[in-house]
Write a protein that holds these residues in place. Sequence first.
Motif, PDB file in Angstrom:
ATOM      1  N   UNK A  24      55.888  59.852  -4.232  1.00  0.00           N
ATOM      2  CA  UNK A  24      54.654  59.245  -3.739  1.00  0.00           C
ATOM      3  C   UNK A  24      53.478  60.177  -4.007  1.00  0.00           C
ATOM      4  N   UNK A  25      53.687  61.464  -3.798  1.00  0.00           N
ATOM      5  CA  UNK A  25      52.610  62.431  -4.054  1.00  0.00           C
ATOM      6  C   UNK A  25      52.260  62.444  -5.535  1.00  0.00           C
ATOM      7  N   UNK A  26      53.281  62.331  -6.375  1.00  0.00           N
ATOM      8  CA  UNK A  26      53.029  62.337  -7.819  1.00  0.00           C
ATOM      9  C   UNK A  26      52.187  61.116  -8.214  1.00  0.00           C
ATOM     10  N   UNK A  27      52.480  59.978  -7.600  1.00  0.00           N
ATOM     11  CA  UNK A  27      51.706  58.780  -7.949  1.00  0.00           C
ATOM     12  C   UNK A  27      50.284  58.848  -7.394  1.00  0.00           C
ATOM     13  N   UNK A  28      50.118  59.539  -6.278  1.00  0.00           N
ATOM     14  CA  UNK A  28      48.752  59.779  -5.797  1.00  0.00           C
ATOM     15  C   UNK A  28      48.038  60.687  -6.799  1.00  0.00           C
ATOM     16  N   UNK A  29      48.766  61.669  -7.309  1.00  0.00           N
ATOM     17  CA  UNK A  29      48.184  62.567  -8.310  1.00  0.00           C
ATOM     18  C   UNK A  29      47.772  61.789  -9.557  1.00  0.00           C
ATOM     19  N   UNK A  30      48.608  60.855  -9.955  1.00  0.00           N
ATOM     20  CA  UNK A  30      48.273  60.054 -11.130  1.00  0.00           C
ATOM     21  C   UNK A  30      46.974  59.275 -10.885  1.00  0.00           C
TER      22      UNK A  30
END
Lengths: 424, 366
Positions: A148-154
């Motif tokens: 989820x954090x990675x997709x927020x980063x994206x």
Amino acid sequence: MSGLLSVSDVSVAFGEARVLDSVSLSVRRGEFVGLVGPNGAGKTTLLRAINGVREPDAGTVSVDGDRQADCSAKAWSRRVATVPQDTSVSFAFRVEDVVEMGRAPHRRRTQFGTSERDRRRVEDALELTNTVDLRDRRIDELSGGERQRVFVARALAQDTPLLALDEPTASLDVNHQVEILRLVRDLVGDGRAGLAAIHDLELAARFCDRLALLSDGVIRAVGPPETVLRSGALDPAFETTTAIATNPVTGTPTVTAGADIDEGRATVVSDARRVHVVGGGRIGSHAIASLRRVGHEPSAGVLRTGDVAFETAESLGVPIVTTPAAGPVDPDAVATAHELAGDASVVVLADVEIGPRQWTLDLAEGAPAVVLLEERSLSERLHSGDRARERYERLRERATIVDPGDVLSAVEAAAGPVEQPADD
Amino acid sequence: MRIRRRATLWSSALLAALAAVVLVSATIGPVELSLSVVTKAALNAVGVPSGLSLSVGTASFAGLPLPWPAIDVQYTYPFAFSVPETSELIVREVRLPRIVLGAVVGFALGGAGTVMQGFFRNPMADPSIIGVSTGAAVGAVATIALPALIPFGLQPAAFVGAVVTAFAVYLLATEGGRTPVATLLLAGVAVQTFLGAVVSFLLLQSGESLEEAVYWLMGNLYGAGWGDVEMTLPAIVVLFVALVPFARDLNVLMLGEEDARTLGIPVEWTKRLLLALSSLLTAAAVAVAGVIGFVGLIVPHMMRLVVGPDHRLLLPTSALAGAVFLVVTDTLARANPQELPVGIVTAALGAPFFLFLLRRREVHEL
């Protein structure tokens, strides 16, 4: 502080079914708005109408004055970034590669590699979301919270003024739920705007500046969480009875749904009784809610404002008598309580404290039937002399005495059968 | 620049491997030739286009001679090693055209298979998933079985059959401007089944030419000449070059179409384009080589294990690996005293290898 996102009169229909019916909403810069409402209310559809996945059948969506209908997919994706609900990926992309995909809207087709600017944005996004250490890991090997954090980063790498999030906390552990929402709130604080569909009302209330309550494709209420999370708005939207209280830790509203339903038990008693509950706190609150749930007509008091039982009673529409949170008990309130108790066929003393003036005992003594809920020993609750102890002991002799959990059966037992008119 | 460097490195390595297998393959045959002779002869055959001229020839269409523009390319040959004449002839006119055509076809199938698997997000996708090969088979077998009906040659008929089928499947699966990949997949399966029946029926009608038709269906490069290469190579190079800029979009599409839209990809348009380009790529390959199975299925899987899922790397490497794979398998096919259709070799080698990967759980998802 004008609206960054402006949704006006947006309608979406799937065949015959109207999923959004003339929805209008605006979100300002620096604002985190939570979209709440029951399943099927249209939250995801509204987000899709906003991020361009589903073109609205009517109405307009604009960001910063640019209308979505006038923008290409690429141009729009420079304005709205989306964190999808389902972040499960079965492909072995590296985390950094996934974040870099967020740069797609800013790239020419002929660009094969990564520009300096792309790299800087990706770097910033990894840092802000605390995913730097994950950069070389495979996305399909991360935990749900990390992903989820990675997709927020994206979404951050996309460098857009608006972040749209579809259930960012679904399927996360409580710690990760809080982590993600805190992150989004901080990011929004940097001059972006955030709009998130969140099914957890309490989390939404805790982290969002405003909530929009959606049900059956219509916005039922918009405003600060305390004004939206009210039983009057929630009950018809969720088709249940809710009880609202204040979370003692966060100070934001907590919502208990199904406050009138008790699993595995007949929901309604055949013979409703007037019951007056004396005593607050957790035990009083539970007694009031339980009685109300099965169809009795409880009243309560005297309760101090701010007591848990006070909030429960108020949100359930139970008549109460109150006295200020601090200071001596208001004598007028006691008098009113006597009226309520006098009208009741059972008086319940919910693990009550007995003070020097012994008004709690006064309320019980005149009642036709008395139930004593006891959790603590009497000496813990007694703040008066031997006379009070004697009065309480006398009360015990004629009362039904049970653990707080058994309040319903005790009320039944104490009240006895309802007298039926004899047949001729 | 990391990805670019990796792509260059891998592509160079595979190109070198391709050159090596081409040369080794050219030494193998009824007449054994040494590697040095083959290398020299092959270099002598390298032509550099040095001029173009346009002339008007005639093409016969349905028995009518029609004026037809023809582009003549003049080549200069920079190398002139001295090689025995017969050896040079064998290498240059017999073995090389076939080997080069094999490389070109393998390249096309490897590339198209990669695009289809990414596009469908489905590990079972191969270049023919929307019926391209079966459509080509109908065209080819019809030409063989009923030559009177189809006067314009086997390869054009196969190509037309392939393109028409792909387009029909696309239309069947499209509704209201949207083409869900699941519908496309199912429409492809149904159309393939139907066309399979047509092919079987045509085979029954083919009488004397049954063997020729069956040979074509199994896929083979027998008797390939420079003419086939000239027809196929430019088309495949152009189509492939057109696909490369979409490698990045394929990566994004792998995350799902909705995600791709929010990242600025015009999804339906991109899907249409990718489908058209990869179907044409496959059609160009099967039209000259027949139905060669498995290359487009396993090569992308193998390369995904080696280089990862990034299509900027996966697309060129799978195409080149497809070329290497088909050259090797075709060499095996013709090294056999009784020459086999290469489709039999690719499937016979490919299937067990694929099962091996599957059992080792190397291939589970894409």
